[in-house]
Design a protein around this motif. Structure first.
Motif, PDB file in Angstrom:
ATOM      1  N   LEU A 136       0.829  -1.209   0.000  1.00  0.00           N
ATOM      2  CA  LEU A 136       0.000   0.000   0.000  1.00  0.00           C
ATOM      3  C   LEU A 136       0.863   1.257   0.000  1.00  0.00           C
ATOM      4  CD1 LEU A 136      -2.753  -0.905   2.641  1.00  0.00           C
ATOM      5  CD2 LEU A 136      -2.843  -1.185   0.180  1.00  0.00           C
ATOM      6  N   PRO A 143      -1.410   2.144  -3.778  1.00  0.00           N
ATOM      7  CA  PRO A 143      -2.731   2.794  -3.823  1.00  0.00           C
ATOM      8  C   PRO A 143      -2.793   4.075  -2.992  1.00  0.00           C
ATOM      9  CG  PRO A 143      -2.889   0.545  -2.969  1.00  0.00           C
ATOM     10  CD  PRO A 143      -1.455   0.782  -3.273  1.00  0.00           C
ATOM     11  N   SER A 146      -1.266   6.789  -5.056  1.00  0.00           N
ATOM     12  CA  SER A 146      -2.103   7.025  -6.244  1.00  0.00           C
ATOM     13  C   SER A 146      -3.286   7.888  -5.842  1.00  0.00           C
ATOM     14  CB  SER A 146      -2.630   5.703  -6.810  1.00  0.00           C
ATOM     15  OG  SER A 146      -1.578   4.852  -7.095  1.00  0.00           O
TER      16      SER A 146
END
Lengths: 305, 417
Positions: A136, A143, A146
């Motif tokens: 992560l 993510p 992002s």
């Protein structure tokens, strides 16, 4: 022989038998504690006065291991990092756990489902969890970053790859992991607060914040006290997630005391020195806990209902 | 009658069988042999099979340990006095650890008795000598060479690397080979996250080693690597390798890397792994001022536990692995043996799939080692890795990193008692 006498003797032998049963039940735990905890602690204390590499004969060095601590940059850095971890993760966990417990203390449909969800991280293996969080946190493909980029943050943190953000990353993950457990403790505490106090307050015209501030918080203080003691002790022992997520890095940014003990003992084979650090850690935890108990009277309310 | 016979027969069989095993057991010695990733390296089993066929009175029992845990686990096993007769020594840091803790048996008497010619084993053998005694017997020796992906060179229209390439030329070539973006990006070159990838090639320009405590000589190597990572973007960034747990093996074999500086152990992987990469090898690039073919060498040895009660049988196994027979089996499997006679090298370079013209890449000029054996090895190694990660991720400047290295090396040495 009078009947009274017989009864007395009977009760005495009964009491003795009961005591024996109690000891028998305690025995397995005591045995485990003595062999796996007490003896190693005493041994570590003794070892801290030796210079021993596990292979060659041990040498008595007096207080030299402790004197070395004062000069050792590695020890100072890991002590600082441990305090950092502790000082941030403990309050964060308490606040989140309390918040979640308040949320989960409501009578709505499906509440058991949510309680289970928040407890889930607690029962997952820390190794698996740390590996997943590492993904992560991936600086370019993770993510988290992002998402941060999608909301307009052009330079999101490097997380575990950055000296500045590695510790916050570890803390965030640890809080997420442990918050469920403490939520359950808080939940039990909340459910022990008698309903009539809130009813009375409502009649007196108190709003929700006032009820929380003047009823919930004081009534919950024994629970909060217990939680903070457990959290502080656990935070000083942090190790697993650090080994998996950052291995003490980048550089020495997440090098904590237990990690440093491990490094000194099992990489450099300085068992004496490692034991000295462990002794200092023990003393530190002891002092902090004593201080917490001293301060208990100032803010913890025990109400007999 | 029939019933009785049906009982007697199995009993007889059992007695005969047990007598047989007792008989064999009585004269058979079992050696316990610890090595890493045994199940993934079939050549070890081949050597052991041949050995047991030649010495029917010795049986080898393998203790297989995962590579990453090997140094720690071995240390604990030896310290706990577990029964291990022969164990593989993975690197010089482990070697010095075992040496200072008196786990190694000096081998000179065996070598003299068997008349082993040590001059065939190359110059790195001096690193496993202690007070004139050989403490581990070399059976594998790897050197760093340059691997390249021919298809990437062809597509970019760049000639294949020569055996005379320098590191600045390496940078220029890598730049030309780089193309694409994201998951499709082709990297002109690849530096793995190990500190040795940057710190070791430049060791050949100096007489210093990485335990000496002066690290200024590393500057050009870091400047090159940082420029490739940050300006040319021709190598995957250190941070990305670390956080995504990228392995050089997978990345090179998926055809995304033009050039890779790696040890010869990777030849064996490329020969057995399934992949479509059309690969070649050349000599390691060299720094200007040194000779082409100068490279870093590693030595893997087998040691006999000083507490072993079966040292004679253990020596037989050790010398079999390191001797000609073992060397030939290793060579045929793409593993570079320490004993490199012309005959052994011939087997090695004619293995199916071995790249054409690769034999010349194995000819070395001067060689050095990553980290010489020293009491400080473990501490220095860890310290250098920490500072390396700080420099490569741009957390601190190169100046600060080199300064930290020197200061921390000094602290490590001063606080050693």
């Amino acid at each position: 022989m009078s009947t009274a006498n017989i009864a007395k003797r009977k009760s005495r032998s009964l009491r003795q038998a009961r005591r024996l049963t109690a000891y028998a039940f305690l025995l397995p735990n005591i045995l485990g504690f003595v062999t796996l905890t007490l003896i190693p602690i005493v041994a570590a204390f003794g070892l801290s006065f030796l210079d021993w590499d596990f292979a060659n004969p041990a040498k008595f060095v007096g207080l030299r291991n402790f004197m070395r601590l004062a000069r050792d940059s590695g020890f100072k850095i890991s002590l600082k990092n441990t305090i950092y971890y502790s000082a941030v993760s403990v309050p964060l966990t308490i606040v989140f756990a309390l918040f979640l417990a308040a949320l989960l203390n409501q009578r709505v449909r499906g509440i058991k489902f949510f309680r289970t969800i928040y407890f889930f991280p607690e029962i997952s293996s820390i190794i698996a969890v740390a590996v997943v969080w590492n993904m992560l946190y991936h600086p370019t493909m993770g993510p988290i970053n992002s998402f941060l980029r999608s909301i307009g943050i052009d330079n999101p943190p490097g997380w575990t790859a950055s000296v500045k953000w590695a510790m916050p990353a570890v803390i965030l993950m640890s809080v997420w992991k442990q918050v469920g457990y403490y939520t359950v403790i808080f939940l039990a505490g909340l459910q022990g607060i008698p309903e009539q106090l809130y009813e009375a307050a409502t009649i007196d015209g108190a709003n929700s914040w006032q009820k929380f501030r003047y009823i919930t918080l004081p009534m919950l203080s024994p629970t909060t006290f217990l939680v903070s003691i457990l959290l502080v002790i656990n935070s000083f022992k942090v190790f697993d997630q650090i080994v998996i997520m950052t291995d003490g890095g980048p550089g020495r940014a997440t090098n904590v005391l237990v990690y440093y003990i491990y490094y000194q003992a099992f990489l450099l084979f300085r068992f004496g020195y490692a034991s000295a650090i462990a002794t200092v850690l023990f003393a530190l935890v002891l002092i902090v806990t004593i201080v917490q108990f001293r301060m208990e009277k100032k803010w913890v309310h025990y109400t007999m209902m | 009658m029939k019933k009785r016979l049906s009982l007697v027969l199995p009993v007889c069989l059992l007695v005969v069988l047990s007598l047989f095993t007792l008989h064999v057991g009585a004269q058979q010695t079992t050696i316990r042999f610890a090595v890493w990733d045994f199940s993934m390296s079939p050549e070890y089993q081949l050597v052991i099979d041949d050995f047991e066929a030649e010495y029917p009175d010795i049986k080898v029992e393998v203790i297989d340990i995962a590579a990453a845990e090997y140094p720690d686990k071995m240390t604990v096993m030896l310290a706990a006095g577990e029964e291990v007769d022969v164990f593989a020594v993975k690197d010089f840091a482990s070697y010095s650890n075992y040496l200072h803790r008196n786990y190694l048996t000096p081998l000179n008497s065996y070598i003299e008795a068997d008349g082993v010619d040590l001059s065939q084993y190359g110059s790195a053998i001096e690193y496993v000598m202690h007070e004139g005694q050989l403490m581990g017997f070399p059976y594998r020796s790897d050197i760093y060479v340059l691997y390249y992906n021919k298809d990437i060179f062809d597509r970019a229209g760049v000639p294949y690397p020569s055996n005379e390439m320098t590191w600045p030329e390496f940078r220029e070539v890598a730049k030309k080979l780089t193309s694409g973006e994201g998951n499709e990006k082709i990297y002109g070159a690849y530096f793995h996250s190990w500190r040795s990838q940057i710190q070791c090639p430049i060791l050949l320009t100096t007489d210093l080693t990485l335990v000496d405590g002066d690290y200024e000589f590393l500057r050009p190597a870091y400047e090159l690597a940082l420029a490739m990572q940050n300006e040319d973007k021709s190598v995957m960034s250190f941070a990305e390798i670390r956080t995504s747990n990228t392995h050089y093996r997978g990345l090179f074999e998926s055809g995304r890397v033009g050039m890779l500086w790696m040890g010869t152990w990777f030849i064996g992987s490329l020969l057995i792994d399934e992949h479509d990469v059309n690969w070649g090898i050349a000599k390691s690039p060299h720094w200007p001022g040194t000779n082409p073919g100068s490279t870093v060498e590693g030595l893997t040895t087998l040691a006999i536990n000083s507490k072993s009660k079966k040292k004679d049988a253990a020596w037989k196994l050790v010398s079999y692995f390191g001797g000609e027979k073992g060397a030939k089996i290793f060579a045929s499997r793409g593993v570079l043996p320490a004993l490199r006679t012309p005959e052994v090298l011939e087997i090695y370079t004619s293995a199916p799939g071995f790249p054409e013209g690769g034999a010349e890449a194995l000819m070395t000029a001067e060689t050095t080692v990553e980290l010489p054996p020293s009491v400080y090895s473990n501490a220095i190694d860890k310290m250098l890795s920490e500072e390396h990660s700080m420099i490569m991720t741009g957390q601190i400047s190169l100046d600060a990193g080199l300064k930290n290295m020197a200061e921390r090396a000094k602290e490590i040495k001063e606080e050693w008692w």
